[in-house]
Write an enzyme that holds these catalytic residues in place. Sequence first.
Site, PDB file in Angstrom:
ATOM      1  N   SER A  41       0.861  -1.194   0.000  1.00  0.00           N
ATOM      2  CA  SER A  41       0.000   0.000   0.000  1.00  0.00           C
ATOM      3  C   SER A  41       0.890   1.235   0.000  1.00  0.00           C
ATOM      4  O   SER A  41       2.074   1.158   0.374  1.00  0.00           O
ATOM      5  CB  SER A  41      -0.843  -0.009   1.280  1.00  0.00           C
TER       6      SER A  41
ATOM      7  N   TYR B 241      -1.884  -0.689  10.616  1.00  0.00           N
ATOM      8  CA  TYR B 241      -2.159  -1.019   9.206  1.00  0.00           C
ATOM      9  C   TYR B 241      -0.929  -0.690   8.350  1.00  0.00           C
ATOM     10  O   TYR B 241      -0.419  -1.551   7.616  1.00  0.00           O
ATOM     11  CB  TYR B 241      -3.393  -0.275   8.680  1.00  0.00           C
TER      12      TYR B 241
HETATM   13  P1  NDP Z   1     -11.755  -5.657  -0.023  1.00  0.00           P
HETATM   14  O1  NDP Z   1     -12.212  -5.454   1.379  1.00  0.00           O
HETATM   15  O2  NDP Z   1     -12.718  -5.349  -1.127  1.00  0.00           O
HETATM   16  O3  NDP Z   1     -11.211  -7.151  -0.214  1.00  0.00           O
HETATM   17  C1  NDP Z   1     -10.437  -7.761   0.765  1.00  0.00           C
HETATM   18  C2  NDP Z   1     -10.392  -9.254   0.509  1.00  0.00           C
HETATM   19  O4  NDP Z   1      -9.563  -9.859   1.525  1.00  0.00           O
HETATM   20  C3  NDP Z   1     -11.750  -9.908   0.570  1.00  0.00           C
HETATM   21  O5  NDP Z   1     -11.892 -10.776  -0.528  1.00  0.00           O
HETATM   22  C4  NDP Z   1     -11.714 -10.706   1.872  1.00  0.00           C
HETATM   23  O6  NDP Z   1     -12.423 -11.918   1.688  1.00  0.00           O
HETATM   24  C5  NDP Z   1     -10.222 -11.013   1.993  1.00  0.00           C
HETATM   25  N1  NDP Z   1      -9.846 -11.325   3.371  1.00  0.00           N
HETATM   26  C6  NDP Z   1      -9.861 -10.525   4.464  1.00  0.00           C
HETATM   27  N2  NDP Z   1      -9.478 -11.208   5.556  1.00  0.00           N
HETATM   28  C7  NDP Z   1      -9.203 -12.486   5.145  1.00  0.00           C
HETATM   29  C8  NDP Z   1      -8.772 -13.667   5.787  1.00  0.00           C
HETATM   30  N3  NDP Z   1      -8.527 -13.692   7.113  1.00  0.00           N
HETATM   31  N4  NDP Z   1      -8.581 -14.789   5.053  1.00  0.00           N
HETATM   32  C9  NDP Z   1      -8.822 -14.778   3.722  1.00  0.00           C
HETATM   33  N5  NDP Z   1      -9.248 -13.691   3.053  1.00  0.00           N
HETATM   34  C10 NDP Z   1      -9.446 -12.557   3.758  1.00  0.00           C
HETATM   35  O7  NDP Z   1     -10.435  -4.762  -0.156  1.00  0.00           O
HETATM   36  P2  NDP Z   1      -9.454  -4.459  -1.400  1.00  0.00           P
HETATM   37  O8  NDP Z   1      -9.762  -5.305  -2.552  1.00  0.00           O
HETATM   38  O9  NDP Z   1      -9.432  -2.991  -1.574  1.00  0.00           O
HETATM   39  O10 NDP Z   1      -8.071  -4.859  -0.733  1.00  0.00           O
HETATM   40  C11 NDP Z   1      -7.276  -5.923  -1.190  1.00  0.00           C
HETATM   41  C12 NDP Z   1      -5.864  -5.724  -0.652  1.00  0.00           C
HETATM   42  O11 NDP Z   1      -5.347  -4.487  -1.118  1.00  0.00           O
HETATM   43  C13 NDP Z   1      -5.763  -5.657   0.873  1.00  0.00           C
HETATM   44  O12 NDP Z   1      -4.585  -6.326   1.266  1.00  0.00           O
HETATM   45  C14 NDP Z   1      -5.646  -4.153   1.166  1.00  0.00           C
HETATM   46  O13 NDP Z   1      -4.951  -3.909   2.361  1.00  0.00           O
HETATM   47  C15 NDP Z   1      -4.855  -3.707  -0.045  1.00  0.00           C
HETATM   48  N6  NDP Z   1      -5.010  -2.303  -0.404  1.00  0.00           N
HETATM   49  C16 NDP Z   1      -6.244  -1.717  -0.532  1.00  0.00           C
HETATM   50  C17 NDP Z   1      -6.349  -0.374  -0.894  1.00  0.00           C
HETATM   51  C18 NDP Z   1      -7.647   0.333  -0.985  1.00  0.00           C
HETATM   52  O14 NDP Z   1      -7.662   1.586  -0.877  1.00  0.00           O
HETATM   53  N7  NDP Z   1      -8.754  -0.337  -1.204  1.00  0.00           N
HETATM   54  C19 NDP Z   1      -5.142   0.408  -1.205  1.00  0.00           C
HETATM   55  C20 NDP Z   1      -3.913  -0.306  -0.998  1.00  0.00           C
HETATM   56  C21 NDP Z   1      -3.854  -1.604  -0.641  1.00  0.00           C
HETATM   57  P3  NDP Z   1     -13.345 -12.638   2.790  1.00  0.00           P
HETATM   58  O15 NDP Z   1     -13.878 -11.595   3.704  1.00  0.00           O
HETATM   59  O16 NDP Z   1     -14.387 -13.354   1.987  1.00  0.00           O
HETATM   60  O17 NDP Z   1     -12.394 -13.592   3.450  1.00  0.00           O
HETATM   61  C1  8X3 Z   2      -5.030   1.466   1.624  1.00  0.00           C
HETATM   62  C2  8X3 Z   2      -4.634   2.837   1.230  1.00  0.00           C
HETATM   63  O1  8X3 Z   2      -4.303   5.219   2.089  1.00  0.00           O
HETATM   64  O2  8X3 Z   2      -6.120   3.909   3.064  1.00  0.00           O
HETATM   65  O3  8X3 Z   2      -3.916   0.667   1.807  1.00  0.00           O
HETATM   66  O4  8X3 Z   2      -3.832   3.431   3.633  1.00  0.00           O
HETATM   67  S1  8X3 Z   2      -4.714   3.883   2.579  1.00  0.00           S
END
Ligand code: NDP
Ligand code: 8X3
Length: 253
Positions: free
Chosen positions: A138, A151
């Site tokens: 991130s 985080y």
């Molecule tokens: P979402 O919340 O849309 O998706 C997150 C996914 O992670 C879901 O499919 C969820 O599936 C899965 N997940 C969470 N906990 C578990 C677990 N214990 N075991 C297995 N699966 C799990 O978020 P994003 O798609 O936005 O995020 C994806 C990744 O990108 C994350 O690592 C996030 O930190 C990172 N990220 C996101 C950003 C943003 O602004 N959105 C920016 C930068 C990075 P389920 O609940 O079905 O298990």
């Molecule tokens: C998610 C992006 O800016 O919310 O990783 O930390 S931010």
Amino acid sequence: MTQCVFITGATSGFGEASARRFAKAGAKLILTGRRFERLAALADELRPLCEVHIATLDVRDAEAVAKIVEDLPEAFSQPTVLVNNAGLAKGTDPSYAAKLEDWQVMIDTNVTGLVNVTHALLPRLMQSPGASVVNLASIASNWPYPGSHVYGASKAFVAQFSRNLRCDLAGKGVRVTSLEPGLSESEFSLVRFDGDQDKYQQLYGGTNALQPEDIAELIFWLANQPPHININSLEVMPTSQAWNNFNVVKQDS
Ligand code: NDP
Ligand code: 8X3
């Protein structure tokens, strides 16, 4: 050669969009996440395009991760791409007001979970020269902001772990990238805000934030570079986002 893509967190956001992107290219997909109904629905949607294997998985459970990898059906037993995407943030309160359980769940998922999956799959990836690992870090890996505490630190782990994996894997044919997105619209902030739609709207309204499909396109691009190219890290923000000034506050005492 047909790619075989193992995606964690395929039930939503970046993981789900990545499944659709790789399916369009005819890759074989191993889709994992905790919500079975979503995996099943996505598999039904994508099966006309490609072969799909689904497995309910909580990445925090090392034994379950190892078993799912051991039990992969023959046709899916040699993954060539790992999208280490499962992750979450909980809360935006300052560290002194944050819940310890929120810190623990972020470390268990973003650090321990990602390590569990990497450990289980690396030996198989190493059997496929040109394989790729894309780790979802991130901008919070690189830049501090109030309320990011655990985080951001968990994502800094992902970025440094990615660089350290590179050192071990140099010359072994497995690429590793730390993908570092900024503000992106998905369920991520709903999870972080405990389902509070108003807070979600306040954050994203009018920002033209990145979309899951944007990130999926980058993941697909990373995994389809010529095998001699390793993109070490890729930081991406929406055009509407940038850094802030240094914060200087009047002291309480
Ligand atoms: P979402 O919340 O849309 O998706 C997150 C996914 O992670 C879901 O499919 C969820 O599936 C899965 N997940 C969470 N906990 C578990 C677990 N214990 N075991 C297995 N699966 C799990 O978020 P994003 O798609 O936005 O995020 C994806 C990744 O990108 C994350 O690592 C996030 O930190 C990172 N990220 C996101 C950003 C943003 O602004 N959105 C920016 C930068 C990075 P389920 O609940 O079905 O298990
Ligand atoms: C998610 C992006 O800016 O919310 O990783 O930390 S931010």
